[in-house]
Design a protein around this motif. Sequence first.
Motif, PDB file in Angstrom:
ATOM      1  N   PHE A 219       4.531  22.683  31.140  1.00  0.00           N
ATOM      2  CA  PHE A 219       3.365  21.801  30.916  1.00  0.00           C
ATOM      3  C   PHE A 219       3.274  20.909  32.149  1.00  0.00           C
ATOM      4  O   PHE A 219       4.261  20.773  32.886  1.00  0.00           O
ATOM      5  N   ILE A 222       5.016  15.037  33.665  1.00  0.00           N
ATOM      6  CA  ILE A 222       4.759  13.603  33.457  1.00  0.00           C
ATOM      7  C   ILE A 222       5.820  12.891  34.287  1.00  0.00           C
ATOM      8  O   ILE A 222       7.023  13.085  34.032  1.00  0.00           O
ATOM      9  N   HIS A 231       1.685   9.962  28.447  1.00  0.00           N
ATOM     10  CA  HIS A 231       1.464  11.224  29.168  1.00  0.00           C
ATOM     11  C   HIS A 231       0.790  10.913  30.498  1.00  0.00           C
ATOM     12  O   HIS A 231      -0.391  11.165  30.693  1.00  0.00           O
ATOM     13  N   ASP A 248       9.258  13.594  32.564  1.00  0.00           N
ATOM     14  CA  ASP A 248       9.159  14.432  31.355  1.00  0.00           C
ATOM     15  C   ASP A 248       8.629  15.779  31.822  1.00  0.00           C
ATOM     16  O   ASP A 248       7.477  15.884  32.257  1.00  0.00           O
ATOM     17  N   ASP A 260      11.786  21.332  27.466  1.00  0.00           N
ATOM     18  CA  ASP A 260      10.993  20.090  27.440  1.00  0.00           C
ATOM     19  C   ASP A 260      11.987  18.936  27.422  1.00  0.00           C
ATOM     20  O   ASP A 260      12.587  18.643  26.380  1.00  0.00           O
ATOM     21  N   HIS A 343       9.175  17.615  18.129  1.00  0.00           N
ATOM     22  CA  HIS A 343       8.341  18.735  17.698  1.00  0.00           C
ATOM     23  C   HIS A 343       9.151  20.007  17.828  1.00  0.00           C
ATOM     24  O   HIS A 343      10.195  20.025  18.482  1.00  0.00           O
ATOM     25  N   HIS A 350       4.874  22.562  22.520  1.00  0.00           N
ATOM     26  CA  HIS A 350       4.674  22.139  21.125  1.00  0.00           C
ATOM     27  C   HIS A 350       4.504  23.450  20.362  1.00  0.00           C
ATOM     28  O   HIS A 350       3.408  23.985  20.245  1.00  0.00           O
ATOM     29  N   GLU A 392      13.172  12.986  21.112  1.00  0.00           N
ATOM     30  CA  GLU A 392      12.638  12.228  22.243  1.00  0.00           C
ATOM     31  C   GLU A 392      12.196  10.806  21.874  1.00  0.00           C
ATOM     32  O   GLU A 392      11.016  10.469  21.971  1.00  0.00           O
ATOM     33  N   GLU A 432      14.773  12.719  26.234  1.00  0.00           N
ATOM     34  CA  GLU A 432      14.411  13.892  25.422  1.00  0.00           C
ATOM     35  C   GLU A 432      15.381  15.041  25.663  1.00  0.00           C
ATOM     36  O   GLU A 432      15.637  15.427  26.802  1.00  0.00           O
TER      37      GLU A 432
HETATM   38  N1  GLY Z   1       6.088  16.838  27.117  1.00  0.00           N
HETATM   39  C1  GLY Z   1       5.363  16.447  26.019  1.00  0.00           C
HETATM   40  C2  GLY Z   1       6.263  16.139  24.945  1.00  0.00           C
HETATM   41  O1  GLY Z   1       7.365  15.733  25.189  1.00  0.00           O
HETATM   42  O2  GLY Z   1       5.963  16.352  23.816  1.00  0.00           O
END
Ligand code: GLY
Length: 465
Positions: A219, A222, A231, A248, A260, A343, A350, A392, A432
Amino acid sequence: MFAQEIYIKRRNALRNEVKSGIILLPGNKEASMNYPDNTYTFRQDSNFSYFFGLNHPDLAGVIDIDNGIDYIFGNDVDIEDIIWMGPQPTIAEQALNAGIKNTAPLSELNEFLANVIRRKRPVHIVPHYRAETQLQLSNLLGIKPCRLKDYVSMELIQGIVKLRSVKDDNEITEIEKAVDVAYLMFTAGMKMAFPGRKEQEIVGVMEGISVTHGRPVSFPIILSINGQILHNHHHENYLEAGRMMVMDAGSETQLLYASDITRTVPVGGKFTTKQRDVYEIVLNANLKSIAETKPGTFYFDCHMKAAETIATGLKNLGLMKGNVQDAITAGAHALFLPHGLGHMLGMDVHDMEGLGQINVGYDSEIQPSKQFGTAYLRMGRRLQPGFVVTNEPGIYFIPELIDQWKSANMFSEFINYEKVEEYRNFGGIRIEDDILVTPDGCRILGKPIPKTVAEVEETMKEGMA
Ligand code: GLY
Ligand code: MN
Ligand code: MN
């Protein structure tokens, strides 16, 4: 691809979940960036990939439940394609790798489906997120694009969620590969987090590591000294001493499994006392909620454990006050933690979110909270062995939110706004990890990425040289 038996087994398992008719799973097409032939890096649809494994555009998979036959529809390349793309395996050869013997040109899918519809057999589809696929389904099924959502199959959605939620050893190996690449990305990022460096330079290095070892990032990265913006994809800041930098990011493997990860580091490599105090609270929330992560537990309760740990820590620092349980029940902690603990993670960051978050993270036992902050928890349901979830927690000082709550005198019995002002420009901290639920608890996946204050400072020392 995995071995063909894996895809055969997955399709047969799906047959048991969806009782009759056919399942239609279109793969992705190329997506254009700014003119037709200039396309984004191809990314296959995750559901298609899970059941058919083929990583080429313009394919469609059909599982005929009643007749026990699976099909791949797609076109073989012609000489003009070969000139531009080189020789490609035929559709029949590709399909065999997924254990499928029945193939046909894409143009025959229309007639195939018309036949199914004429016989009043159900056609099961899932929601689609790309306009091209929506148009394709609209044309194939004779349904207006805006009405496709009325025709999605809950039976199919629930069947896919049931299967994809439980990862087998092959999938865990893939996710661990993705975390191991993240280890390289994050330790490189940590070693670059020094005053004068531009955020974008670190983003570039981290993305490059992902591409070098697998595929593009899972993704958009970040990365910011303004970590209070959850974000934040703006990477134009120059790092300054005294700021915390949130990273992130994740990588994606060749078989499309993701990592992630988030780490937050002090610019310059040394935590101030104030930074360390807040960091230790977030770390504690991460560790305590991981300790509660085991089969049978609602992930909602792990989230609340993290919330309680954060509220307790902030009370000890003088930022919150009053009874901690009452504060988190009321939702006062959400000033600092306005998102969920985590998640599902898998082929999507996700995982399966395209099938509807509520279908993935909630069920008949538990529905999402309506309370600000906790309402963003994407995963609340009971954990099972084989689930992979992110953990996270974070603490953020969001000036706009502080001002809004303060002026409305929100939760003033639980929040010491005067003290909060001292942290107004602090930024944010998030940590996270990617967690596998095991039969007797859980484990953090992949090579451990520096996380404690001592580990982060030790790693960053190497960047100073
Ligand atoms: N990178 C987006 C999240 O941590 O959900
Ligand atoms: Mn993340
Ligand atoms: Mn995440």
